[in-house]
Design a protein around this motif. Structure first.
Motif, mmCIF file in Angstrom:
data_model
loop_
_atom_site.group_PDB
_atom_site.id
_atom_site.type_symbol
_atom_site.label_atom_id
_atom_site.label_comp_id
_atom_site.label_asym_id
_atom_site.label_seq_id
_atom_site.Cartn_x
_atom_site.Cartn_y
_atom_site.Cartn_z
ATOM 1 N N GLY A 6 0.544 -2.739 4.740
ATOM 2 C CA GLY A 6 1.552 -2.140 5.613
ATOM 3 C C GLY A 6 1.049 -0.902 6.330
ATOM 4 O O GLY A 6 0.295 -0.102 5.771
ATOM 5 N N GLN A 7 1.510 -0.728 7.555
ATOM 6 C CA GLN A 7 1.060 0.427 8.340
ATOM 7 C C GLN A 7 1.571 1.757 7.797
ATOM 8 O O GLN A 7 1.029 2.807 8.119
ATOM 9 C CB GLN A 7 1.447 0.255 9.813
ATOM 10 N N TYR A 8 2.620 1.724 6.978
ATOM 11 C CA TYR A 8 3.170 2.965 6.428
ATOM 12 C C TYR A 8 2.820 3.159 4.952
ATOM 13 O O TYR A 8 3.418 3.996 4.270
ATOM 14 C CB TYR A 8 4.690 2.991 6.597
ATOM 15 N N ALA A 9 1.856 2.408 4.466
ATOM 16 C CA ALA A 9 1.529 2.397 3.036
ATOM 17 C C ALA A 9 1.170 3.777 2.491
ATOM 18 O O ALA A 9 1.413 4.054 1.314
ATOM 19 C CB ALA A 9 0.394 1.423 2.756
ATOM 20 N N PHE A 10 0.621 4.648 3.317
ATOM 21 C CA PHE A 10 0.190 5.952 2.810
ATOM 22 C C PHE A 10 1.123 7.084 3.221
ATOM 23 O O PHE A 10 0.796 8.248 3.046
ATOM 24 C CB PHE A 10 -1.263 6.224 3.220
ATOM 25 N N ASN A 11 2.310 6.726 3.704
ATOM 26 C CA ASN A 11 3.339 7.731 3.964
ATOM 27 C C ASN A 11 4.020 8.087 2.640
ATOM 28 O O ASN A 11 4.059 7.287 1.706
ATOM 29 C CB ASN A 11 4.366 7.219 4.965
ATOM 30 N N VAL A 12 4.589 9.265 2.587
ATOM 31 C CA VAL A 12 5.075 9.800 1.317
ATOM 32 C C VAL A 12 6.196 8.954 0.690
ATOM 33 O O VAL A 12 6.153 8.658 -0.510
ATOM 34 C CB VAL A 12 5.493 11.286 1.445
ATOM 35 N N VAL A 13 7.190 8.549 1.446
ATOM 36 C CA VAL A 13 8.310 7.805 0.848
ATOM 37 C C VAL A 13 7.859 6.436 0.347
ATOM 38 O O VAL A 13 8.164 6.064 -0.805
ATOM 39 C CB VAL A 13 9.503 7.695 1.816
ATOM 40 N N PRO A 14 7.126 5.657 1.148
ATOM 41 C CA PRO A 14 6.628 4.396 0.601
ATOM 42 C C PRO A 14 5.772 4.585 -0.655
ATOM 43 O O PRO A 14 5.844 3.772 -1.583
ATOM 44 C CB PRO A 14 5.817 3.795 1.751
ATOM 45 N N LEU A 15 4.992 5.658 -0.721
ATOM 46 C CA LEU A 15 4.193 5.905 -1.916
ATOM 47 C C LEU A 15 5.073 6.183 -3.138
ATOM 48 O O LEU A 15 4.779 5.718 -4.242
ATOM 49 C CB LEU A 15 3.229 7.071 -1.686
ATOM 50 N N VAL A 16 6.157 6.925 -2.939
ATOM 51 C CA VAL A 16 7.089 7.172 -4.056
ATOM 52 C C VAL A 16 7.727 5.853 -4.498
ATOM 53 O O VAL A 16 7.829 5.577 -5.707
ATOM 54 C CB VAL A 16 8.160 8.214 -3.657
ATOM 55 N N LEU A 17 8.115 5.024 -3.540
ATOM 56 C CA LEU A 17 8.716 3.729 -3.883
ATOM 57 C C LEU A 17 7.699 2.823 -4.573
ATOM 58 O O LEU A 17 8.039 2.120 -5.533
ATOM 59 C CB LEU A 17 9.296 3.068 -2.633
#
Length: 192
Positions: free
Chosen positions: A8-19
């Protein structure tokens, strides 16, 4: 989950990382801790059940990982959104309840004991299957924290699986033990 998530393109954003952390926390416990704490000597599982579980978990992991890291749009402010906070708390409460209830079940038998015993303590005061209730809370929390159809679908599928199983366990307990506490519900405290 991890493989799809990382695409995913957002894999290293903070919220996806928390999830991702929440998901992995559950499945690390479920895959690497829970099985080694169980006493399964002499028990078996039909291969069809294992295969269907594998298929369900593969599809479920794909849908949720894809949503969290690609389709969902989570600004960092989502971590303070009431939906995320409430969902996170439900997930955490469910996780603790699930693990605690499983521990009570595991400790019912002494080594070598093959008899059945009534569970007491913890949420067993209220329901026959608090481990299932905990799992339901976890995935309801996930659905709320992700605010996604994939999360909601996972919760609905989990409920469709665990609620009938809890009812079956509840009936079995009542048939097997004449002194079974009449105030206990099957899976939802005070309700069902």
């Amino acid at each position: 989950f991890g493989f799809v998530y990382l695409q995913g393109q957002y894999a290293f954003n903070v919220v996806p990382l928390v999830l991702l952390g929440l998901w992995q926390w559950h499945y690390l416990q479920r895959t690497f801790v829970f099985p080694f704490r169980m006493r399964m000597a002499g028990k078996s599982m039909p291969i069809l059940i294992a295969f269907l579980g594998f298929c369900f978990n593969t599809l479920n992991a794909y849908l949720n990982a894809r949503f969290v890291s690609e389709l969902g749009r989570y600004a960092a402010s989502w971590l303070s959104d009431p939906r995320f906070v409430f969902g996170f708390l439900l997930f955490f409460l469910g996780f603790v309840l699930n693990v605690h209830s499983d521990t009570i079940l595991r400790n019912l038998r002494a080594k070598g004991d093959r008899g059945y015993h009534l569970p007491y303590g913890g949420a067993y005061r209220f329901v026959s299957c608090p481990n299932y209730f905990g799992e339901l809370l976890e995935w309801l929390g996930w659905a709320v924290a992700t605010w996604s159809l994939s999360g909601l679908a996972f919760f609905v599928y989990t409920a469709a699986n665990l609620i009938p199983r809890a009812r079956s366990h509840h009936r079995w307990y009542k048939e097997k033990f004449s002194d079974y506490p009449s105030e206990r519900k099957a899976v939802l405290p005070f309700v069902y």
